[in-house]
Design a protein around this motif. Structure first.
Motif, PDB file in Angstrom:
ATOM      1  N   ALA A 101       0.839  -1.200   0.000  1.00  0.00           N
ATOM      2  CA  ALA A 101       0.000   0.000   0.000  1.00  0.00           C
ATOM      3  C   ALA A 101       0.877   1.256   0.000  1.00  0.00           C
ATOM      4  O   ALA A 101       0.564   2.246  -0.678  1.00  0.00           O
ATOM      5  CB  ALA A 101      -0.942  -0.008   1.201  1.00  0.00           C
ATOM      6  N   ALA A 102       1.986   1.207   0.729  1.00  0.00           N
ATOM      7  CA  ALA A 102       2.904   2.349   0.766  1.00  0.00           C
ATOM      8  C   ALA A 102       3.503   2.578  -0.621  1.00  0.00           C
ATOM      9  O   ALA A 102       3.547   3.715  -1.120  1.00  0.00           O
ATOM     10  CB  ALA A 102       4.007   2.107   1.796  1.00  0.00           C
ATOM     11  N   GLY A 103       3.945   1.499  -1.259  1.00  0.00           N
ATOM     12  CA  GLY A 103       4.534   1.603  -2.596  1.00  0.00           C
ATOM     13  C   GLY A 103       3.538   2.173  -3.583  1.00  0.00           C
ATOM     14  O   GLY A 103       3.874   3.059  -4.391  1.00  0.00           O
ATOM     15  N   ALA A 104       2.299   1.700  -3.532  1.00  0.00           N
ATOM     16  CA  ALA A 104       1.263   2.174  -4.458  1.00  0.00           C
ATOM     17  C   ALA A 104       0.978   3.655  -4.223  1.00  0.00           C
ATOM     18  O   ALA A 104       0.833   4.435  -5.166  1.00  0.00           O
ATOM     19  CB  ALA A 104      -0.006   1.350  -4.296  1.00  0.00           C
ATOM     20  N   THR A 105       0.912   4.039  -2.948  1.00  0.00           N
ATOM     21  CA  THR A 105       0.618   5.435  -2.602  1.00  0.00           C
ATOM     22  C   THR A 105       1.725   6.364  -3.107  1.00  0.00           C
ATOM     23  O   THR A 105       1.447   7.429  -3.682  1.00  0.00           O
ATOM     24  CB  THR A 105       0.483   5.576  -1.068  1.00  0.00           C
ATOM     25  N   LEU A 106       2.974   5.957  -2.904  1.00  0.00           N
ATOM     26  CA  LEU A 106       4.102   6.821  -3.281  1.00  0.00           C
ATOM     27  C   LEU A 106       4.333   6.845  -4.797  1.00  0.00           C
ATOM     28  O   LEU A 106       4.628   7.886  -5.371  1.00  0.00           O
ATOM     29  CB  LEU A 106       5.377   6.370  -2.569  1.00  0.00           C
TER      30      LEU A 106
END
Ligand SMILES: Nc1ncnc2c1ncn2[C@@H]1O[C@H](COP(=O)(O)OP(=O)(O)O)[C@@H](O)[C@H]1O
Ligand SMILES: CC(C)(COP(=O)(O)O)[C@@H](O)C(=O)NCCC(=O)O
Ligand SMILES: [K+]
Length: 244
Positions: A101-106
């Motif tokens: 989720a962090a990777g997708a958000t960034l």
């Protein structure tokens, strides 16, 4: 230079990064952990930090053993993440799902994002365009479906992954391949369609061990990247350094 390690329920994946550049990927089993880490450290002498995301049952000590030569970080729910966690049980959310989720958000700002990780389990994670992590779904992965059919019946053989010839299986083997593979593909496309009906303007990222097999079989357009979790681990760590 950093070494990121993703401990899944089937395999361990590791990658060496310097800033955003990925140097090499390593995939191995739990029993080969020590040998692999030692080889990686020998090959890349500039590694200073070891970042671990684990949902598997590897002892923390296996990594802490390198504490004298490296800074060892276990990513946890207490670390800073670039989204608002709306999960009703945030402490039980898999750390791998948080990293995805962090990777997708960034990587994909200002849009709705759905991450599908086809590993031991298939997980769905949705982050809306305001960076709220909403949750998703957990279901058995491809290999797990073959194993479950064999392990919980008297008569079904254990088959390895194969493309079904047709949706009408004309033998036991073909019926199993159709049920597992076609069922899995229909399920993923079905989920994507539900998300599309509720949200617009969104990107779908497919990752995990079955990425390449699935990518060409889905009817929906997806962004396939089997290294997405490793890349996201690097980004999550960079984000942690800036925001801790
Ligand atoms: N060499 C392999 N060993 C095990 N699984 C593999 C391999 N190659 C592809 N797969 C597929 O990858 C899936 C497991 O994905 P992976 O991302 O490694 O899982 P996890 O992150 O849960 O450990 C299985 O469903 C299997 O079909
Ligand atoms: C769902 C998972 C088992 C997936 O593991 P994987 O298939 O990546 O090995 C893992 O993310 C996990 O243990 N999650 C905890 C429950 C939750 O996310 O709500
Ligand atoms: K998964």
């Amino acid at each position: 230079m950093i070494l990121v390690v993703d401990v899944g329920n089937t395999r361990i994946k590791a990658a060496v990064f310097e800033d955003a550049t990925l140097f090499e990927i390593f995939v191995f089993s739990k029993i080969e952990l020590q040998k692999n880490i030692e080889n990686i450290l020998k090959k890349f002498e500039k590694i200073t930090d070891l970042i671990v995301s684990s949902v598997g049952d590897v002892e923390k000590q296996s990594f802490l053993a390198y504490n004298n030569v490296l800074n060892v970080h276990f990513l946890s729910h207490e670390d800073p993440f670039p989204f608002l966690n709306r999960y009703a049980t945030p402490k039980t959310l898999g750390i791998d799902r948080m990293v995805l989720a962090a990777g997708a958000t960034l990587q994909f700002p200002n849009q709705n994002r759905l991450v599908i990780d086809a590993g031991t389990c298939v997980t769905y994670d949705f982050i809306d365009e305001e960076n709220n992590y909403l949750g998703g779904a957990i279901a058995p992965g491809l290999r797990l479906r073959y194993e479950a059919l064999h392990n919980f019946t008297a008569k079904l053989p254990l088959l390895s992954l194969e493309s079904p010839k047709d949706f009408i299986g004309t033998s036991t083997s073909e019926s199993i391949h159709s049920g597992v593979v076609n069922g899995f593909v229909y399920e993923i496309d079905g989920f994507i369609d539900e998300y599309k009906a509720r949200y617009s303007n969104f990107i779908i990222i497919l990752t995990g061990g079955d990425t390449d097999f699935l990518a060409k079989r889905l009817k929906n357009t997806i962004f396939a990247n089997s290294n997405f979790l490793l890349e996201s681990l690097n980004q999550t760590f960079q984000y942690k350094i800036k925001n801790d």
